[in-house]
Design a protein around this motif. Structure first.
Motif: not given
Ligand code: AMP
Length: 435
Positions: A212-213, A275-276, A318-319, A325-326
């Motif tokens: 998520d970054g 930003d992965f 959700e995952v 969203s990070g």
């Protein structure tokens, strides 16, 4: 995240059928489209609203049309399956238009779209990998081959439909491979640069980590079967089957391997301004000197997704939303204690040329079996009948208390299905059962 939303999944293979199947189970989903999808995807329904999934005839690489469709339908989350749209920058385009989309942006997708980029990144940030060199002209490449003693992997830099890796047994083969790619332009612009890696001996497995970054969450291990025929013989394919988990890394060894790859990966991304968000899928070989990364992919594996998602107990919406969203640090991935096996049924001739349009029989019988799901890949509807429409046709998947039972269940389902010319491997998961 909003409590209810419309989803769009991009792609048409077994991976996308598995994604659609799992996403459609989420109570957050009101409606789901797939572009372009396949005949199996079209038969799914959203669990909450019981709406059929609609397949829209837009290709996965037609970015302007996909954008217009997502805007028109007010899609709340787009989920990208294949690598090509990611490499073309679909995530950047959607984000520029303030649309929520799951997958790495173009810069982050370079981990898959450029092997030279990945190799240099691994070396710079100390990720365990093969001894390697990167080249854009043959003379230096051939000198490097000499230093390796001949046996090596010669890889075109860019995306080459899974065909850009040539395994060479000696110097003569390696020199020929270099000339084919750099001089003969066998892979066009994708082969303007090459990576040459020493040949690694050991068991090959797949890792997946959702990122998520800031945070990366490791999945259990799985193992693809890339060769067309039993005993790992025959030509390379997109993947003839897989299973999860594998016995080749203990939980402690997996955690340790994950740390050795993911910590430098995240540190390197921060340093390089990458930003992965999405799946990082390293292919690794467990050598005598420990696990080493062969390559990075930047999306879910196919057929790995088909064995992961039946075991995932979380709500996939959700995952994936947390990955965008990070906020993945707030989510614990939960895996059922079951084992899963996916056997790919392919068209006669695949991975070479093959006929399409062969009617498929026995799908209803297989669907009645417990703990079994037949994911469609290359299928289409023709006059209300499901017919073959690609090389890999079905991913017949089953899950059970242990690998042996899951393997038996998957092959029992395969036994119910037939189409003219169908071929499949008879030894999916066999390596794991020998240990
Ligand atoms: P890749 O697309 O880089 O994963 O390569 C395709 C396949 O070639 C891998 O799945 C491996 O089976 C094999 N391969 C690639 N690189 C190496 C290497 N350095 N040593 C041994 N086998 C390799």
């Amino acid at each position: 995240m909003p409590l209810s939303m419309k989803l769009l999944v991009i792609g048409s293979g077994g991976r996308e059928h598995a994604l659609v199947w799992k996403l459609a189970q989420s109570p957050h989903v009101t409606q789901l489209w797939c572009a372009p999808g396949n005949a199996g995807i079209q038969q799914e329904r959203t669990k909450q609203t019981e709406k059929p999934i609609e397949c829209v005839p837009i290709g996965a690489e037609d970015l302007p049309k996909l954008l217009a469709f997502a805007q028109e339908k007010k899609i709340g989350l787009t989920v990208v399956g294949p690598d090509n749209p990611l490499a073309l920058g679909i995530v950047d385009l959607f984000q520029k238009n303030r649309l929520r989309i799951w997958g790495p942006n173009q810069k982050a997708a370079q981990f898959e779209s450029s092997k030279v980029f990945s190799q240099r990144f691994m070396e710079k940030y100390g990720i365990p990998t093969a001894k390697a060199g990167t080249f854009n002209e043959p003379t230096a490449a051939k000198i490097f081959i000499e230093s390796l003693g001949g046996k090596c992997a010669v890889k075109a830099d860019g995306l080459a439909l899974g065909k850009g890796v040539l395994i060479c047994a000696n110097e003569t083969e390696a020199n020929k491979a270099i000339d084919e790619i750099l001089v003969g332009k066998a892979f066009g612009a994708a082969g303007a640069k090459i990576v040459i890696q020493e040949f690694l001996e050991g068991m090959e497995i797949s890792l997946h980590a959702l990122c998520d970054g800031k945070t990366a969450k490791l999945f259990p291990t799985s193992q693809d079967h890339k060769r067309a025929l039993d005993g790992d013989r025959g030509l390379n394919t997109g993947g003839m089957g897989t299973y999860c988990p594998t016995p080749f890394l203990s939980e402690t060894a997996l955690a340790e391997t994950g740390r050795k790859i993911l910590e430098p990966f995240m540190r390197g991304c921060a340093a390089e301004g990458i930003d992965f968000h999405g799946i990082l899928y390293p292919g690794i070989i467990i050598t005598k000197a420990g696990p080493k990364v062969l390559e990075f992919n930047a999306r879910f594996g196919d057929p790995e997704t088909q064995v992961y998602l039946p075991r995932l107990e979380n709500d996939l919406v959700e995952v994936l939303d947390a990955s965008v969203s990070g906020t993945l640090n707030k989510i614990e991935l939960k895996w059922s204690p079951l084992a899963s096996v996916c056997v790919v049924m392919a068209s006669g001739g695949y991975p070479g040329s093959y006929a399409k349009g062969k009617p498929i029989f026995g799908l209803a019988e297989a669907a009645n079996l417990p703990n079994t799901k037949v994911f469609h890949a290359g299928t289409a509807l023709n006059d209300g009948k499901i017919v073959t429409n690609g090389g890999r046709v079905l991913g017949v998947t089953a899950w059970a208390k242990d690998l042996k039972s899951a393997q038996a269940a998957a092959y029992a389902a395969v036994g119910r299905i037939c189409f003219e010319g169908a071929h499949f491997r008879h030894d999916i998961a066999a390596k794991a059962l020998l240990t």
